[in-house]
Design a protein around this motif. Structure first.
Motif, PDB file in Angstrom:
ATOM      1  N   LEU A  16       0.826  -1.208   0.000  1.00 25.83           N
ATOM      2  CA  LEU A  16       0.000   0.000   0.000  1.00 25.83           C
ATOM      3  C   LEU A  16       0.862   1.260   0.000  1.00 25.83           C
ATOM      4  N   ARG A  19       2.406   1.783  -3.443  1.00 25.41           N
ATOM      5  CA  ARG A  19       1.426   2.316  -4.390  1.00 25.41           C
ATOM      6  C   ARG A  19       1.123   3.776  -4.135  1.00 25.41           C
ATOM      7  N   LEU A 125     -10.159  11.293   1.381  1.00 25.52           N
ATOM      8  CA  LEU A 125     -10.282  11.525   2.824  1.00 25.52           C
ATOM      9  C   LEU A 125     -10.888  12.884   3.167  1.00 25.52           C
TER      10      LEU A 125
ATOM     11  N   ARG B 138      -5.607   2.443   2.507  1.00 25.07           N
ATOM     12  CA  ARG B 138      -6.354   1.761   1.455  1.00 25.07           C
ATOM     13  C   ARG B 138      -7.276   2.728   0.731  1.00 25.07           C
ATOM     14  N   ARG B 139      -7.842   3.668   1.456  1.00 27.47           N
ATOM     15  CA  ARG B 139      -8.718   4.639   0.800  1.00 27.47           C
ATOM     16  C   ARG B 139      -7.897   5.603  -0.028  1.00 27.47           C
ATOM     17  N   VAL B 141      -5.274   4.882  -1.725  1.00 27.96           N
ATOM     18  CA  VAL B 141      -4.958   4.238  -3.006  1.00 27.96           C
ATOM     19  C   VAL B 141      -6.206   3.704  -3.718  1.00 27.96           C
ATOM     20  N   ASN B 142      -7.380   4.104  -3.205  1.00 34.30           N
ATOM     21  CA  ASN B 142      -8.653   3.691  -3.820  1.00 34.30           C
ATOM     22  C   ASN B 142      -8.830   2.184  -3.897  1.00 34.30           C
ATOM     23  N   GLU B 143      -8.555   1.502  -2.815  1.00 32.73           N
ATOM     24  CA  GLU B 143      -8.714   0.033  -2.795  1.00 32.73           C
ATOM     25  C   GLU B 143      -9.960  -0.357  -1.999  1.00 32.73           C
TER      26      GLU B 143
END
Lengths: 143, 143
Positions: A16, A19, A125, B138-139, B141-143
């Motif tokens: 993560l 990325r 966010l 995670r948000r 990286v849009n997962e």
DNA sequence: TATTGTTATACTCTATAACTATA
DNA sequence: TATAGTTATAGAGTATAACAATA
């Protein structure tokens, strides 16, 4: 318990972070491309400005870069006329990096661009979540 | 307001993410070095195992890698005997990557090592904070 | 002896364009 | 026309070792 292979790859912090960092860096570098430098150049001038003349070692420490990478970075910025190296009167091994007037002007001009990149890097966010995220991230990197 | 240059470089998400990612990746690669591969190799075998045969495109999407990088990655893993490419009966353009028995054995053996790397990558945080951090990441990286 | 900056160098990573085979 | 994978290649990033000057 047999065959427990831990959590899913989708919760893997290393993946993560890679990325998120890759994506943020691509966005930042693309946004700064018209100005003729990259994210780490901007960051270096800013560090120099905030510190008012900082040793190259310190720039490396803040950005997580090898000293040899900082040499190349400051070389770039010097030839762009955005920073200058000055001898440290207290330690003649050290070279203090400080922004030139052109460097300060650049910071003011580019600042809003970088601000928008940062917003976009935390796109999904809320403002409160961004604060939390940055606060946790700072502790992750021991800052 | 004149000369407002935004927040300090110490709150710069792009810089923080680059540092966190670089550090986590170095830790992971060092820990996996005795096994003869790097973090992205481990992640790829894990993705293949979780998906039970996944297109290379999907591996690239999960890891944020260019398709051409995935080719090299899967080549490496094939020559290590950890994954295999199989034709997709539904789409002959696609090659499904699945773990070999050796790949599954490797995952079980390496999993605790990776677990410790992940802990270490979020060293300063409590368990609850780690959950929050991963959830926000995670948000991001849009997962 | 240890540290700052430097050079040279090798390696890894990232990104692009051009191609094939399929859809 | 568009997509999956492949190849070649160039450019950026990372890391190491060896060195000079200084502490």
């Amino acid at each position: 318990m047999t065959g427990d292979q831990g959590t899913s790859i989708r919760e893997d912090v290393v993946v993560l972070l890679a990325r998120a960092s890759g994506s943020a860096l691509r966005t930042a570098n693309a946004a700064l491309e018209p100005f003729g430098f990259r994210a780490r150049h901007y960051a270096t001038v800013k560090i120099a400005a905030e510190g008012g003349g900082v040793p190259q070692r310190q720039i490396g420490a803040v950005l997580g870069l090898d000293p040899s990478a900082v040499v190349a970075l400051v070389d770039d910025l010097e030839s762009l006329g955005l920073v200058q190296r000055q001898p440290d009167p207290d330690d003649r091994r050290t070279r203090l990096v400080s922004p030139t007037p052109a460097g300060l002007t650049m910071l003011e001009k580019v600042s809003p661009v970088v601000g928008r990149v940062q917003e976009r890097s935390m796109g999904g966010l809320t403002a409160a979540e961004r604060d939390t995220f940055v606060r946790l991230l700072r502790r992750v990197v021991n800052e």
